[in-house]
Design a protein around this motif. Structure first.
Motif, PDB file in Angstrom:
ATOM      1  N   LYS A   1     -55.916  49.105 -10.070  1.00 19.70           N
ATOM      2  CA  LYS A   1     -56.496  49.544  -8.805  1.00 19.70           C
ATOM      3  C   LYS A   1     -55.522  50.443  -8.037  1.00 19.70           C
ATOM      4  CE  LYS A   1     -56.466  47.012  -5.078  1.00 19.70           C
ATOM      5  NZ  LYS A   1     -56.679  45.947  -4.077  1.00 19.70           N
ATOM      6  N   HIS A   2     -54.251  50.105  -8.140  1.00 15.17           N
ATOM      7  CA  HIS A   2     -53.265  50.841  -7.368  1.00 15.17           C
ATOM      8  C   HIS A   2     -52.558  51.932  -8.167  1.00 15.17           C
ATOM      9  CE1 HIS A   2     -53.061  47.366  -4.318  1.00 15.17           C
ATOM     10  NE2 HIS A   2     -53.555  48.415  -3.719  1.00 15.17           N
ATOM     11  N   GLU A   3     -53.030  52.203  -9.371  1.00 15.21           N
ATOM     12  CA  GLU A   3     -52.365  53.242 -10.179  1.00 15.21           C
ATOM     13  C   GLU A   3     -52.344  54.599  -9.492  1.00 15.21           C
ATOM     14  OE1 GLU A   3     -53.712  53.426 -14.183  1.00 15.21           O
ATOM     15  OE2 GLU A   3     -52.525  51.693 -14.810  1.00 15.21           O
ATOM     16  N   PRO A   4     -53.452  55.028  -8.871  1.00 18.12           N
ATOM     17  CA  PRO A   4     -53.385  56.334  -8.190  1.00 18.12           C
ATOM     18  C   PRO A   4     -52.329  56.354  -7.095  1.00 18.12           C
ATOM     19  CG  PRO A   4     -55.664  55.639  -8.473  1.00 18.12           C
ATOM     20  CD  PRO A   4     -54.812  54.461  -8.846  1.00 18.12           C
ATOM     21  N   ALA A   5     -52.197  55.263  -6.373  1.00 16.52           N
ATOM     22  CA  ALA A   5     -51.178  55.223  -5.329  1.00 16.52           C
ATOM     23  C   ALA A   5     -49.796  55.326  -5.932  1.00 16.52           C
ATOM     24  CB  ALA A   5     -51.320  53.924  -4.528  1.00 16.52           C
ATOM     25  N   SER A   6     -49.585  54.649  -7.038  1.00 19.75           N
ATOM     26  CA  SER A   6     -48.289  54.707  -7.683  1.00 19.75           C
ATOM     27  C   SER A   6     -48.015  56.093  -8.247  1.00 19.75           C
ATOM     28  CB  SER A   6     -48.230  53.659  -8.797  1.00 19.75           C
ATOM     29  OG  SER A   6     -47.025  53.774  -9.501  1.00 19.75           O
ATOM     30  N   GLU A   7     -49.020  56.648  -8.865  1.00 20.26           N
ATOM     31  CA  GLU A   7     -48.864  57.964  -9.489  1.00 20.26           C
ATOM     32  C   GLU A   7     -48.515  59.022  -8.439  1.00 20.26           C
ATOM     33  OE1 GLU A   7     -49.756  61.808 -11.090  1.00 20.26           O
ATOM     34  OE2 GLU A   7     -50.842  60.853  -9.434  1.00 20.26           O
ATOM     35  N   SER A   8     -49.023  58.842  -7.248  1.00 21.49           N
ATOM     36  CA  SER A   8     -48.804  59.849  -6.209  1.00 21.49           C
ATOM     37  C   SER A   8     -47.365  59.882  -5.708  1.00 21.49           C
ATOM     38  CB  SER A   8     -49.749  59.591  -5.026  1.00 21.49           C
ATOM     39  OG  SER A   8     -49.354  58.439  -4.306  1.00 21.49           O
ATOM     40  N   THR A   9     -46.617  58.816  -5.949  1.00 21.94           N
ATOM     41  CA  THR A   9     -45.255  58.745  -5.406  1.00 21.94           C
ATOM     42  C   THR A   9     -44.170  58.963  -6.451  1.00 21.94           C
ATOM     43  OG1 THR A   9     -45.141  56.352  -5.756  1.00 21.94           O
ATOM     44  CG2 THR A   9     -45.965  57.114  -3.606  1.00 21.94           C
ATOM     45  N   VAL A  10     -44.552  59.075  -7.708  1.00 20.48           N
ATOM     46  CA  VAL A  10     -43.550  58.995  -8.760  1.00 20.48           C
ATOM     47  C   VAL A  10     -42.541  60.150  -8.708  1.00 20.48           C
ATOM     48  CG1 VAL A  10     -45.041  60.115 -10.488  1.00 20.48           C
ATOM     49  CG2 VAL A  10     -43.206  58.576 -11.225  1.00 20.48           C
ATOM     50  N   ASP A  11     -43.014  61.375  -8.484  1.00 19.77           N
ATOM     51  CA  ASP A  11     -42.077  62.499  -8.424  1.00 19.77           C
ATOM     52  C   ASP A  11     -41.158  62.372  -7.214  1.00 19.77           C
ATOM     53  OD1 ASP A  11     -42.717  64.681 -10.560  1.00 19.77           O
ATOM     54  OD2 ASP A  11     -44.664  63.915  -9.895  1.00 19.77           O
ATOM     55  N   LEU A  12     -41.749  61.981  -6.142  1.00 14.22           N
ATOM     56  CA  LEU A  12     -40.994  61.877  -4.893  1.00 14.22           C
ATOM     57  C   LEU A  12     -39.880  60.845  -5.005  1.00 14.22           C
ATOM     58  CD1 LEU A  12     -41.035  62.951  -2.003  1.00 14.22           C
ATOM     59  CD2 LEU A  12     -42.643  61.136  -1.455  1.00 14.22           C
ATOM     60  N   ILE A  13     -40.223  59.670  -5.485  1.00 11.49           N
ATOM     61  CA  ILE A  13     -39.217  58.613  -5.569  1.00 11.49           C
ATOM     62  C   ILE A  13     -38.142  58.976  -6.587  1.00 11.49           C
ATOM     63  CG2 ILE A  13     -38.833  56.198  -6.176  1.00 11.49           C
ATOM     64  CD1 ILE A  13     -41.609  55.575  -5.044  1.00 11.49           C
ATOM     65  N   TRP A  14     -38.557  59.571  -7.682  1.00 12.11           N
ATOM     66  CA  TRP A  14     -37.559  59.985  -8.676  1.00 12.11           C
ATOM     67  C   TRP A  14     -36.609  61.030  -8.079  1.00 12.11           C
ATOM     68  CZ3 TRP A  14     -35.559  58.452 -13.103  1.00 12.11           C
ATOM     69  CH2 TRP A  14     -34.731  59.354 -13.794  1.00 12.11           C
ATOM     70  N   ALA A  15     -37.173  62.025  -7.405  1.00 12.49           N
ATOM     71  CA  ALA A  15     -36.334  63.074  -6.814  1.00 12.49           C
ATOM     72  C   ALA A  15     -35.354  62.479  -5.809  1.00 12.49           C
ATOM     73  CB  ALA A  15     -37.210  64.124  -6.144  1.00 12.49           C
ATOM     74  N   LEU A  16     -35.814  61.523  -5.040  1.00 11.88           N
ATOM     75  CA  LEU A  16     -34.923  60.906  -4.043  1.00 11.88           C
ATOM     76  C   LEU A  16     -33.792  60.159  -4.730  1.00 11.88           C
ATOM     77  CD1 LEU A  16     -37.566  59.584  -1.472  1.00 11.88           C
ATOM     78  CD2 LEU A  16     -35.853  61.365  -1.053  1.00 11.88           C
ATOM     79  N   TYR A  17     -34.135  59.330  -5.707  1.00 11.41           N
ATOM     80  CA  TYR A  17     -33.094  58.522  -6.353  1.00 11.41           C
ATOM     81  C   TYR A  17     -32.194  59.376  -7.237  1.00 11.41           C
ATOM     82  CZ  TYR A  17     -34.324  53.928  -4.648  1.00 11.41           C
ATOM     83  OH  TYR A  17     -34.503  52.846  -3.843  1.00 11.41           O
TER      84      TYR A  17
END
Lengths: 292, 221
Positions: free
Chosen positions: B17-33
């Motif tokens: 159910k929450h896969e779209p929410a997770s998918e939407s943040t993946v680039d952002l969180i990776w770039a930050l870390y």
């Protein structure tokens, strides 16, 4: 009590760099000198109570010991989920200090009443709840709370008892009746009216300013067949802890306190005490009827 | 990034159910870390670390995968999402996960906590760490955010950066950056898949003013 809270908190801010104060406008003028001395640790956020608790949680996450303060109805009722999630769920502590109590702001009406604050906090985990009955108790309790790391609620009232009482949270016998007689447990500022109400009745009166954690062992040591619980907030709030304390002892319990109804009346705090049966005459009527 | 995270994300099953929410943040969180945050998995509680608060606790798979990839916890934890003994739930719990600053999932709590963290660091004479908080565009409907936005702008909380993932989940469209800048924040909108631009936007804060970056991920693969 509020005056003592302000003086004690200001002193703690001077003495302990771990202490921080978060306000939502209420009492901000009284803390202006402290804010001038400690601008980074005294923060008035404006009329933003959700933020007040969130900021308290954030301050605690960095290792500070936040004190958050407002009217009870704004400091607890309005921000229940912030207390649950920004403090409890984060695993951090704070000292939450309220004024207004159940109906101290009687002239404002129900919008400023919070008879349910302690009951709301009782749904959360590991809160220490202090309901002092005298300004001297406020100072002791506040200093001890700031020295801890737990979640503490300090509920101030404008209707103090005549004298300060217990040093700690254990039940303190302030009037001893015969062996096995009914025990009246008075919480915080209801002690004076309780002592007025019992004239000629053979009961034991025990006082506490700390309904959470409740002194279960102390009650078991005192309790006979009948227990009367008198609290300055929603009637029955501590019935659960009394029942748990006496679970294996046959007993009757009368729980007195503020009623649930919005009376839609103003008047004085004394008027409201009378309407809720918490004045000496009302308490005596309830006691006599129960003990008959 | 994809080579690293895709196999890790594939291990996180059971919360589709929450896969779209997770998918939407993946680039952002990776770039930050990978590029911005000063954090160390060997010292997750270091006093001088940057703080990254995930307020948008829905769909934390991407966050879990990045933390595992960066060594904050064993990759094997990913195999038991929300199991009875799992440390990783559909909403994260800070007390169970090294390197996680807050528990979240109920929307509208992270920004207030972030303001408090920023104030607490300042009060303790720690101007170095920045405080980042990840929000969602739908989450900004929650009123508690607006108490924090207005206050942080009014007091010029310059160590605070809010990042809003804009995946068009809000029921009513609004000017996300404008919600902040009207209160004195600096802000910009960026392609939420472009790591270089994310980095530049996040680093583009100004002294004495909180900063917001709206990361647009709508309609992107």
């Amino acid at each position: 009590m509020r005056t003592r809270f302000i003086a004690t908190t200001s002193d703690l801010l001077d003495q302990d760099p771990r202490t921080a104060l978060v306000l939502a406008d209420i009492s901000s003028a009284s803390f202006a000198p402290a804010a001038t001395r400690h601008p980074d640790r005294v923060r008035n956020l404006g009329i933003r109570e959700q933020l007040m608790v969130g900021v308290a949680g954030g301050l605690a996450l960095t290792g500070l010991r936040p004190i958050a303060h407002s009217y009870a109805t704004f400091a607890v009722d309005r921000v229940y989920e912030q207390l649950k999630l920004d403090l409890d769920h984060q695993g951090v502590g704070a000292v939450l200090v309220s004024v207004g109590a159940s109906y101290d702001g009687s002239e404002y009406g129900y919008t400023h009443f919070s008879p349910g604050d302690v009951a709301l906090l009782d749904t959360l985990t590991d809160w220490t709840v202090h309901v002092p009955g005298h300004p001297d108790e406020v100072e002791r309790l506040l200093r001890a709370a700031v020295a801890r790391d737990d979640r503490t609620y300090l509920r101030l009232s404008a209707q103090p008892n005549h004298l300060p009482r217990a040093e700690d949270g254990r039940l303190q016998v302030v009037h001893r009746g015969s062996a096995g007689v009914p025990v009246v447990v008075a919480v915080g500022p209801v002690l004076s009216p309780v002592l007025h109400a019992i004239g000629g009745l053979d009961v034991t009166v025990a006082y506490t300013h700390t309904p959470r954690p409740f002194d279960a062992a102390g009650l078991r040591a005192l309790a006979g067949r009948d227990v009367v619980l008198v609290e300055p907030y929603l009637a029955g709030t501590s019935s659960r802890v009394v029942a748990e304390a006496l679970t294996d002892l046959p007993h009757r319990l009368l729980a007195l306190g503020v009623g649930r109804a919005d009376l839609r009346r103003y008047g004085s705090p004394g008027d409201h005490a009378k309407w809720h049966g918490l004045d000496p005459a009302g308490l005596r009527r309830s006691l006599v009827r129960f003990l008959r | 990034m994809t080579d690293t995270l895709a196999p890790l994300l594939a291990r996180l099953t059971g919360d589709e159910k929450h896969e779209p929410a997770s998918e939407s943040t993946v680039d952002l969180i990776w770039a930050l870390y990978d590029r911005v945050l000063r954090v160390d998995p060997a010292r997750p509680d270091a006093v001088d670390r940057d703080r990254f608060l995930v307020s948008k606790g829905h769909g934390p798979h991407a966050y879990y995968a990045v933390l595992a990839a960066k060594g904050f916890f064993p990759e094997s934890w990913l195999d038991d999402l929300a199991g009875p003994d799992s440390r990783l739930g559909h909403h994260p719990d800070r007390t169970l996960i090294p390197g996680m600053e807050i528990g979240s999932g109920s929307l509208g709590h992270g920004l207030g906590l972030a303001v408090g963290v920023a104030l607490g660091l300042r009060a303790q004479g720690l101007p170095g760490p920045r405080v980042y908080v990840l929000l969602g565009d739908g989450e900004l409907d929650e009123g508690a955010n607006h108490e924090a936005i207005a206050y942080a702008g009014a007091v010029g909380l310059g160590s605070l950066t809010a990042i809003v993932v804009d995946n068009r989940s809000a029921s009513f469209r609004q000017d996300l950056v404008g919600l902040f800048t009207v209160h004195g924040w600096t802000g910009t909108t960026v392609d939420g898949r472009d790591h270089d631009r994310i980095e530049r936007a996040v680093r583009g804060h100004a002294p004495g003013r909180p900063h917001v970056v709206a990361a647009d991920v709508a309609g992107r693969p």
